[in-house]
Design an enzyme around this catalytic site. Sequence first.
Site, PDB file in Angstrom:
ATOM      1  CG  ASN A 148     -10.535  -1.057   8.275  1.00  0.00           C
ATOM      2  OD1 ASN A 148     -10.757  -0.263   7.207  1.00  0.00           O
ATOM      3  ND2 ASN A 148     -10.171   0.245   9.125  1.00  0.00           N
ATOM      4  N   GLY A 222      -6.374   1.251   1.769  1.00  0.00           N
ATOM      5  CA  GLY A 222      -6.360  -0.038   1.778  1.00  0.00           C
ATOM      6  C   GLY A 222      -4.433  -0.440   2.066  1.00  0.00           C
ATOM      7  CB  SER A 223      -2.957  -3.861   2.194  1.00  0.00           C
ATOM      8  OG  SER A 223      -3.120  -4.481   0.451  1.00  0.00           O
ATOM      9  CB  THR A 226      -4.016  -3.641  -2.831  1.00  0.00           C
ATOM     10  OG1 THR A 226      -4.360  -5.052  -1.890  1.00  0.00           O
ATOM     11  CG2 THR A 226      -4.999  -3.218  -3.578  1.00  0.00           C
ATOM     12  N   GLY A 227      -1.733  -0.847  -2.292  1.00  0.00           N
ATOM     13  CA  GLY A 227      -1.321   0.019  -3.157  1.00  0.00           C
ATOM     14  C   GLY A 227      -0.674   0.225  -4.103  1.00  0.00           C
ATOM     15  CD  GLU A 246      -4.730   8.471   3.441  1.00  0.00           C
ATOM     16  OE1 GLU A 246      -4.798   8.092   4.583  1.00  0.00           O
ATOM     17  OE2 GLU A 246      -4.628   9.545   4.043  1.00  0.00           O
ATOM     18  CB  CYS A 281      -4.609   2.183   9.026  1.00  0.00           C
ATOM     19  SG  CYS A 281      -6.182   4.037   8.815  1.00  0.00           S
ATOM     20  CD  GLU A 457      -8.188   9.946   1.827  1.00  0.00           C
ATOM     21  OE1 GLU A 457      -8.990   9.312   2.881  1.00  0.00           O
ATOM     22  OE2 GLU A 457      -8.038   9.038   0.463  1.00  0.00           O
TER      23      GLU A 457
HETATM   24  P1  NAD Z   1      -6.748  -4.527   0.263  1.00  0.00           P
HETATM   25  O1  NAD Z   1      -5.772  -3.817   0.032  1.00  0.00           O
HETATM   26  O2  NAD Z   1      -6.435  -6.144   0.247  1.00  0.00           O
HETATM   27  O3  NAD Z   1      -7.898  -4.269  -0.045  1.00  0.00           O
HETATM   28  C1  NAD Z   1      -8.588  -2.894   0.332  1.00  0.00           C
HETATM   29  C2  NAD Z   1      -9.665  -2.564  -1.167  1.00  0.00           C
HETATM   30  O4  NAD Z   1      -8.333  -2.809  -2.254  1.00  0.00           O
HETATM   31  C3  NAD Z   1     -10.220  -3.311  -1.545  1.00  0.00           C
HETATM   32  O5  NAD Z   1     -11.793  -3.095  -2.004  1.00  0.00           O
HETATM   33  C4  NAD Z   1     -10.076  -4.986  -2.409  1.00  0.00           C
HETATM   34  O6  NAD Z   1     -10.999  -5.475  -3.432  1.00  0.00           O
HETATM   35  C5  NAD Z   1      -9.437  -3.794  -3.918  1.00  0.00           C
HETATM   36  N1  NAD Z   1      -8.333  -4.125  -4.281  1.00  0.00           N
HETATM   37  C6  NAD Z   1      -7.475  -5.391  -3.680  1.00  0.00           C
HETATM   38  N2  NAD Z   1      -6.615  -5.742  -5.322  1.00  0.00           N
HETATM   39  C7  NAD Z   1      -6.882  -4.758  -5.931  1.00  0.00           C
HETATM   40  C8  NAD Z   1      -6.371  -4.374  -6.760  1.00  0.00           C
HETATM   41  N3  NAD Z   1      -4.887  -5.423  -7.618  1.00  0.00           N
HETATM   42  N4  NAD Z   1      -6.255  -2.848  -7.777  1.00  0.00           N
HETATM   43  C9  NAD Z   1      -7.405  -2.190  -7.261  1.00  0.00           C
HETATM   44  N5  NAD Z   1      -8.009  -3.258  -6.114  1.00  0.00           N
HETATM   45  C10 NAD Z   1      -8.277  -3.584  -5.939  1.00  0.00           C
HETATM   46  O7  NAD Z   1      -7.211  -3.712   2.181  1.00  0.00           O
HETATM   47  P2  NAD Z   1      -8.039  -4.555   3.287  1.00  0.00           P
HETATM   48  O8  NAD Z   1      -7.389  -6.108   3.868  1.00  0.00           O
HETATM   49  O9  NAD Z   1      -9.534  -4.221   2.568  1.00  0.00           O
HETATM   50  O10 NAD Z   1      -7.527  -3.558   4.616  1.00  0.00           O
HETATM   51  C11 NAD Z   1      -6.897  -3.635   5.278  1.00  0.00           C
HETATM   52  C12 NAD Z   1      -6.008  -2.329   4.885  1.00  0.00           C
HETATM   53  O11 NAD Z   1      -6.264  -1.515   4.709  1.00  0.00           O
HETATM   54  C13 NAD Z   1      -5.050  -2.291   5.681  1.00  0.00           C
HETATM   55  O12 NAD Z   1      -3.477  -2.372   5.597  1.00  0.00           O
HETATM   56  C14 NAD Z   1      -5.274  -0.661   6.387  1.00  0.00           C
HETATM   57  O13 NAD Z   1      -4.119  -0.142   7.331  1.00  0.00           O
HETATM   58  C15 NAD Z   1      -5.400  -0.239   5.676  1.00  0.00           C
HETATM   59  N6  NAD Z   1      -5.523   1.216   5.860  1.00  0.00           N
HETATM   60  C16 NAD Z   1      -5.668   2.176   5.820  1.00  0.00           C
HETATM   61  C17 NAD Z   1      -6.163   2.940   6.127  1.00  0.00           C
HETATM   62  C18 NAD Z   1      -5.506   4.845   6.254  1.00  0.00           C
HETATM   63  O14 NAD Z   1      -6.533   6.056   6.226  1.00  0.00           O
HETATM   64  N7  NAD Z   1      -4.304   4.216   6.069  1.00  0.00           N
HETATM   65  C19 NAD Z   1      -7.887   3.161   6.097  1.00  0.00           C
HETATM   66  C20 NAD Z   1      -7.698   1.958   6.281  1.00  0.00           C
HETATM   67  C21 NAD Z   1      -7.514   1.112   6.215  1.00  0.00           C
END
Ligand code: NAD
Length: 478
Positions: A148, A222-223, A226-227, A246, A281, A457
């Site tokens: 994003n 990320g999501s 994935t976390g 995050e 997010c 962060e």
């Molecule tokens: P995502 O979890 O699909 O992907 C994030 C990253 O992780 C990408 O670079 C992806 O290639 C990588 N990834 C995917 N699978 C992986 C694995 N098994 N191991 C390691 N890396 C892997 O998230 P997205 O769709 O890119 O982003 C949207 C999500 O991010 C939403 O849930 C949003 O709320 C969250 N987000 C959180 C914050 C915050 O600060 N809390 C900020 C921005 C976005």
Amino acid sequence: MEIKMLIDGKLVGSKSGNTIEAINPATEEMLGTAPLGEEADVNKAVESASKAFKEWSQQSIEKRGHVLRGIARAIRERSDEIAKIEAADSGNPLARVRHDIEKSAQVLEYYAGLGYEMTGRTVPATLEHLHMTVREPYGVCARIVPFNHPFLFIAARIAAPLMAGNTVVVKPSDQAPLSSGIFSEILSETVPQGVVNIVTGDGKTGDLLVRHPKVPRIAFTGSVATGLRIQKSAAESGRIKHISLELGGKNPMILFPDADLEKAVAGVIKGMGFSWQGQSCGSTSRFFVHDSIYDRTVEAVVAKLSKFKVGDPLAADTNMGPIISKAQYEKVVSYVESAQQEGATLAFGGKRPEGMDRGYWILPTVFSDVRPTMRIAREEIFGPVLSILKFTDEEEAVQLANDCDYGLTGSIWTTDVNRAIRLSKKIESGYIWVNETATHFDQLPFGGYKQSGLGREEGIEELLSYTQVKTIHLVQQL
Ligand code: NAD
């Protein structure tokens, strides 16, 4: 365009020659390619970062700050070029992207000035004992980021780990990787060899980094799904890893009748991140409005959003661009359908803007009469869909706000300072705004309660999170 990665100080493609495609979400046309980082590439990047750590961690605070300021300067010099590529690749409107790029430079400068704050303590005991603690870096940090804010996340979020003396391997988002190509070029001229490596690729690339035995510290944005996978992979690697997460949010905004309604309506539109297509997010996607002002509020939100200009991300007057990808677009549409099936009232949007048949477009969308049990009130959509719910008293507002697995942000609108403080303490979220939304300050830590994350962060907290504490127990000869 065909971008390169930065590995061991060199701009390179992947060893296999494989690539991932970057699609323009406004037109569905291919914009370019990025290398698909695979095992050989990840190993080389980590080896390089590991080798560079010895020297970088010994550099003075002054020298590290100097390097960070140099990156910030170079970002500003190429900001126009970065902005155009990023707007086309991510669909984020140009004005918003420009803001992200300037913010990245500012964050690098902020951490460049914060190095001397990585202090320890001296602890008294007896006359001959002098105890102290010092902070030391971990080594190689993996920085895995979402789509994003593609440039902001790769550029701003290397500042703290570098300042703390770590070296970094960055994995940009596979959904909007192109601006990382320019960042690799910038870093190849401003950072010593191996200190930062950028490896583009997909989830598999990220997983390889997470599992690598020479990566002790992982910072992920990320999501939640994935976390969780990252925590599992890290454990399966058989090594203890220091992980910060995050993650997502389904954030409450609570509006009381004594607040300034006009400002609150502007606040929820800003807070929803409609100008990032709702892909934020911290978005205030659950809007709880007191029943005495409910109808007026829904009308005011709709009136304001109907002036929103949805269109070409590269045009200067665009307020909202397309959704990042086909999959994400389809997810948003499926939530719109589920809301209608569950009986919510579509107050605005919910469909493609007229005449925009190609690309992943949807109007900013508002549902009223949303009940807390509906999917749109519980699940993170990460799209431009606002749910407006009703409450009757403070206790109910708190109960509804907290009835959610996420806990990233919260926003309270009232002029009653006692209520503001009371609710700030009761809402189970890591970041609370009162009469405000969305705005971040560099000094304030950001991060989630509950399923929204682990660690913080921004601010000094982020810098310190890239250090480990060593205790020195010293006996003096009297
Ligand atoms: P995502 O979890 O699909 O992907 C994030 C990253 O992780 C990408 O670079 C992806 O290639 C990588 N990834 C995917 N699978 C992986 C694995 N098994 N191991 C390691 N890396 C892997 O998230 P997205 O769709 O890119 O982003 C949207 C999500 O991010 C939403 O849930 C949003 O709320 C969250 N987000 C959180 C914050 C915050 O600060 N809390 C900020 C921005 C976005």
